[in-house]
Write a protein that holds these residues in place. Structure first.
Motif, PDB file in Angstrom:
ATOM      1  N   LYS A 225       0.875  -1.392  -0.121  1.00 11.82           N
ATOM      2  CA  LYS A 225       0.080   0.033  -0.014  1.00 11.82           C
ATOM      3  C   LYS A 225       0.755   1.461   0.135  1.00 11.82           C
ATOM      4  O   LYS A 225       0.598   2.383  -0.683  1.00 11.82           O
ATOM      5  CB  LYS A 225      -1.070  -0.167   1.098  1.00 11.82           C
ATOM      6  N   ILE A 226       2.081   1.135   0.719  1.00 13.13           N
ATOM      7  CA  ILE A 226       2.981   2.249   0.753  1.00 13.13           C
ATOM      8  C   ILE A 226       3.444   2.535  -0.767  1.00 13.13           C
ATOM      9  O   ILE A 226       3.546   3.953  -1.042  1.00 13.13           O
ATOM     10  CB  ILE A 226       4.081   2.116   1.739  1.00 13.13           C
ATOM     11  N   GLU A 227       3.865   1.789  -1.649  1.00 15.59           N
ATOM     12  CA  GLU A 227       4.167   1.627  -2.752  1.00 15.59           C
ATOM     13  C   GLU A 227       3.556   2.303  -3.646  1.00 15.59           C
ATOM     14  O   GLU A 227       3.568   3.332  -4.432  1.00 15.59           O
ATOM     15  CB  GLU A 227       4.735   0.577  -3.360  1.00 15.59           C
ATOM     16  N   LEU A 229       0.761   4.421  -2.841  1.00 11.50           N
ATOM     17  CA  LEU A 229       0.656   5.613  -2.465  1.00 11.50           C
ATOM     18  C   LEU A 229       1.671   6.562  -3.031  1.00 11.50           C
ATOM     19  O   LEU A 229       1.511   7.864  -3.538  1.00 11.50           O
ATOM     20  CB  LEU A 229       0.621   5.886  -0.841  1.00 11.50           C
ATOM     21  N   ASN A 230       3.091   5.960  -2.859  1.00 12.80           N
ATOM     22  CA  ASN A 230       4.109   6.841  -3.589  1.00 12.80           C
ATOM     23  C   ASN A 230       3.956   6.868  -5.012  1.00 12.80           C
ATOM     24  O   ASN A 230       4.045   8.089  -5.571  1.00 12.80           O
ATOM     25  CB  ASN A 230       5.318   6.041  -3.336  1.00 12.80           C
ATOM     26  N   TYR A 248      -0.574  12.450  -0.989  1.00 19.98           N
ATOM     27  CA  TYR A 248      -0.235  10.913  -1.023  1.00 19.98           C
ATOM     28  C   TYR A 248       0.981  10.599  -0.562  1.00 19.98           C
ATOM     29  O   TYR A 248       1.212   9.627   0.347  1.00 19.98           O
ATOM     30  CB  TYR A 248      -0.491  10.349  -2.700  1.00 19.98           C
ATOM     31  N   SER A 249       1.967  11.327  -0.711  1.00 21.94           N
ATOM     32  CA  SER A 249       3.512  11.262  -0.316  1.00 21.94           C
ATOM     33  C   SER A 249       3.315  11.381   1.405  1.00 21.94           C
ATOM     34  O   SER A 249       3.974  10.423   1.827  1.00 21.94           O
ATOM     35  CB  SER A 249       4.114  12.152  -0.640  1.00 21.94           C
ATOM     36  N   GLU A 251       0.662  10.564   3.162  1.00 19.81           N
ATOM     37  CA  GLU A 251       0.084   9.243   3.821  1.00 19.81           C
ATOM     38  C   GLU A 251       0.933   8.384   3.637  1.00 19.81           C
ATOM     39  O   GLU A 251       0.989   7.496   4.546  1.00 19.81           O
ATOM     40  CB  GLU A 251      -1.329   9.278   2.983  1.00 19.81           C
ATOM     41  N   ALA A 252       1.767   8.196   2.567  1.00 17.71           N
ATOM     42  CA  ALA A 252       2.741   6.897   2.577  1.00 17.71           C
ATOM     43  C   ALA A 252       4.030   7.205   3.525  1.00 17.71           C
ATOM     44  O   ALA A 252       4.266   6.125   4.030  1.00 17.71           O
ATOM     45  CB  ALA A 252       3.398   7.089   1.166  1.00 17.71           C
ATOM     46  N   ALA A 256       4.444   4.384   6.565  1.00 13.75           N
ATOM     47  CA  ALA A 256       5.773   3.928   6.437  1.00 13.75           C
ATOM     48  C   ALA A 256       6.472   3.935   7.892  1.00 13.75           C
ATOM     49  O   ALA A 256       7.250   2.964   8.436  1.00 13.75           O
ATOM     50  CB  ALA A 256       6.717   4.439   5.418  1.00 13.75           C
ATOM     51  N   GLN A 264      11.114   2.943   2.854  1.00 16.44           N
ATOM     52  CA  GLN A 264       9.895   3.718   2.251  1.00 16.44           C
ATOM     53  C   GLN A 264       9.694   5.076   2.827  1.00 16.44           C
ATOM     54  O   GLN A 264       9.180   5.959   2.397  1.00 16.44           O
ATOM     55  CB  GLN A 264       8.695   2.724   2.657  1.00 16.44           C
ATOM     56  N   ALA A 268       9.637   8.216   0.895  1.00 21.01           N
ATOM     57  CA  ALA A 268       8.461   9.166   1.129  1.00 21.01           C
ATOM     58  C   ALA A 268       9.042  10.585   1.487  1.00 21.01           C
ATOM     59  O   ALA A 268       8.560  11.738   0.872  1.00 21.01           O
ATOM     60  CB  ALA A 268       7.649   8.962   2.283  1.00 21.01           C
TER      61      ALA A 268
END
Length: 572
Positions: A225-227, A229-230, A248-249, A251-252, A256, A264, A268
């Protein structure tokens, strides 16, 4: 202006660790190469796996040994020791092929394909993926098929074969959908988004990234999910939606930090720094880029420590293996020397005993030889007498057999002469019957020709207007027509025909057993090789009617088109 220069200076400084990352990205190394290793202490874990591998081999558990080799290969792969990783994968492959463990063999082939891919050997990677695909299809393993299609799509994407890449990713999506694998489908959506991002089709990329994000949230998967969002942050920055991309960054970054995914977190921070720079907030951009640089330095420092520890373990293992091999070689040499000395002593003892025994045997043999020579001469004399008697008996027996064979030969000659005489008489009878049949046929032809002429003249007379002559003339014509098909003559003709052509009608039955008397007459006349005019005269029909009769006969006999009826009948 000064603030911008300062920002650029620190931005360049932050790129120093990123250059190392870029050098590794040239090999397309996965994220977990840095931060998310499956083993927190690879050196210790590798030693444990090495011991477990020896135990598995000692307990004759080849499948367990193959699984351990795959794990050892994964450690080497994640630490960048590709040659060693490939060696472990190949050893696992040999064991799994021997045990017919096709599911594990297919998964191992996929691992090898990934290794070849990141080592820039695209052909070998494709071959490994094809092997995995063949095995998974044979097992009907939809998850394995989906994984392999995903790898193939990634391979085509990096070769810029985007049509093939899209086709493979959609095939992978269908395979995951058949087993309702949400995590697998999310990964494929992410791959599709990456392809469309490469193609600069950002709307389509955004759609697929959002689908992947939704599935990851539903499945409770955090790292992937982190990837995503990035990636969504990158898409929004590339399309000018800087604030959405920053959202989005951020949130990532938060996710992370929660998951303690340090790589991550660094990624970010870098994305947030880029966003602030594009928003012309260079102080914030500098702050986040500096944070990214520090995290990367810490990550690479830990990575270097892990690499050093692993290399030390590898060195210790190799040194220990060399020492073990040296000791084993010394042990083998000592064992061979001891065996050789023992064999030499035994040979000397055996040689001495053999010499003593040989002298005793020689003396005993000389005594026995004289006795045996005496017995041999006596036996030879008796055998000579017996052989002489046997030859005399064989001579008498041969003379008797010769006389019997001469008598048998004379008897056979007499029988042959009798058979020849019978055959000569039979040929004479056949020739006589043939002449009779020909004479009989000629008589019928002449009679029918006469009747034809009478019939023709009577028909002319019947056409005359004198009514008192018509009735008797028609009666005569009717009698002539009846005379054409007189069964008495035909029975005589058939009897004579069958005497000459024995078993002809029996041979004809397999072709058709529904022949009419008229057709049998036609067949008999064709067998005699008469002309069409003579056959028409004998049967009392016209040439056209004869052609129709021949055509119907061909159909009943099931003859192919173009096959000659007369030749067929002559061959029976």
């Amino acid at each position: 202006m000064n603030r911008t220069c300062i920002f650029l200076f620190y931005f360049l400084l932050s790129l120093i660790p990123l250059c190392r990352l870029h050098a590794q990205e040239e090999h397309e190394l996965p994220v977990d190469r840095l931060e998310n290793l499956p083993y927190s202490a690879p050196d210790n874990d590798f030693l444990k796996l090495k011991d477990a591998y020896r135990n598995a081999l000692g307990n004759r558990q080849p499948v367990a040994a193959a699984d351990i080799l795959r794990q050892m290969g994964n450690i080497c792969y994640h630490l960048g020791h590709f040659a060693q990783a490939l060696e472990y994968y190949l050893q696992a492959e040999r064991l799994l092929e021997q045990e017919h463990e096709y599911a594990r063999l297919a998964a191992n082939a996929n691992d090898m394909g990934i290794l070849y891919y990141y080592n820039k050997d695209m052909k070998a990677a494709r071959n490994a993926y094809d092997k995995a695909m063949s095995l998974f299809r044979r097992l009907n393993d939809q998850r394995g098929i989906g994984d392999t299609y995903g790898h193939l799509g990634h391979l085509f994407e990096k070769q810029q074969q985007y049509d093939s890449a899209l086709q493979c990713q959609h095939s992978a999506l269908a395979a995951y959908a058949r087993i309702s694998d949400g995590k697998g489908m999310a990964k494929i959506y992410e791959n599709l988004g990456s392809i469309y991002e490469d193609l600069e089709r950002y709307d389509s990329a955004s759609i697929y990234f959002n689908r992947a994000l939704g599935l990851y949230e539903r499945e409770g998967v955090q790292l992937e999910k982190i990837e995503v969002l990035n990636n969504l942050g990158d898409i929004n920055r590339k399309t000018g939606r800087l604030k959405e991309g920053l959202h989005y960054s951020v949130e990532a970054l938060q996710l992370a930090l929660q998951q303690k995914e340090r790589y991550q977190v660094s990624s970010a921070y870098r994305d947030i720094g880029k966003a602030y720079h594009l928003l012309h907030q260079d102080d914030s951009a500098f702050y986040y880029l500096e944070l990214s640089r520090r995290h990367l330095l810490e990550i690479y420092s830990e990575e270097s420590n892990k690499q050093m520890a692993f290399l030390q373990v590898q060195y210790d293992i190799n040194k220990k293996n060399q020492e073990i091999e040296r000791l084993q070689a010394d042990k083998r040499a000592n064992r061979i020397l001891a065996v050789a000395v023992t064999i030499v002593i035994l040979l000397l003892v055996v040689l001495g005993l053999a010499i003593i025994s040989r002298q005793r045997i020689k003396i005993r043999s000389e005594q026995d030889l004289g006795e045996k020579n005496k017995q041999f001469f006596e036996t030879q004399h008796k055998l000579s007498e017996a052989e002489l008697k046997s030859r005399l008996l064989e001579e008498d027996k041969l003379k008797t057999e010769i006389r019997n064979r001469q008598l048998e030969k004379e008897k056979m000659d007499a029988e042959l002469r009798g058979k020849a005489l019978e055959e000569s008489q039979l040929r004479g009878q056949i020739e006589t019957k043939t002449k009779e049949l020909s004479t009989h046929t000629l008589h019928i032809i002449q009679k029918n020709q006469l009747l034809e002429e009478l019939k023709a003249r009577l028909e002319l007379m019947a056409k005359d207007d004198k009514r008192d002559q018509k009735k008797p003339i028609r009666e005569l014509i009717q009698q002539i027509n009846q005379n054409f098909n007189n069964d008495k003559y035909w029975e005589e003709f058939r009897a004579t025909f069958e005497q000459i052509h024995q078993s002809f009608f029996e041979k004809l039955k397999p072709y058709s057993d529904e022949l009419t008397p008229s057709e049998i007459r036609l067949i008999s006349l064709l067998k005699m090789n008469l002309s069409s005019a003579d056959i028409a005269t004998i049967l009392g029909i016209s040439q056209d009617s004869l052609r129709v009769s021949r055509y119907r006969l061909r159909k009943k006999l099931n003859l192919d088109q173009g096959e000659n009826l007369g030749a067929f009948l002559q061959s029976l």
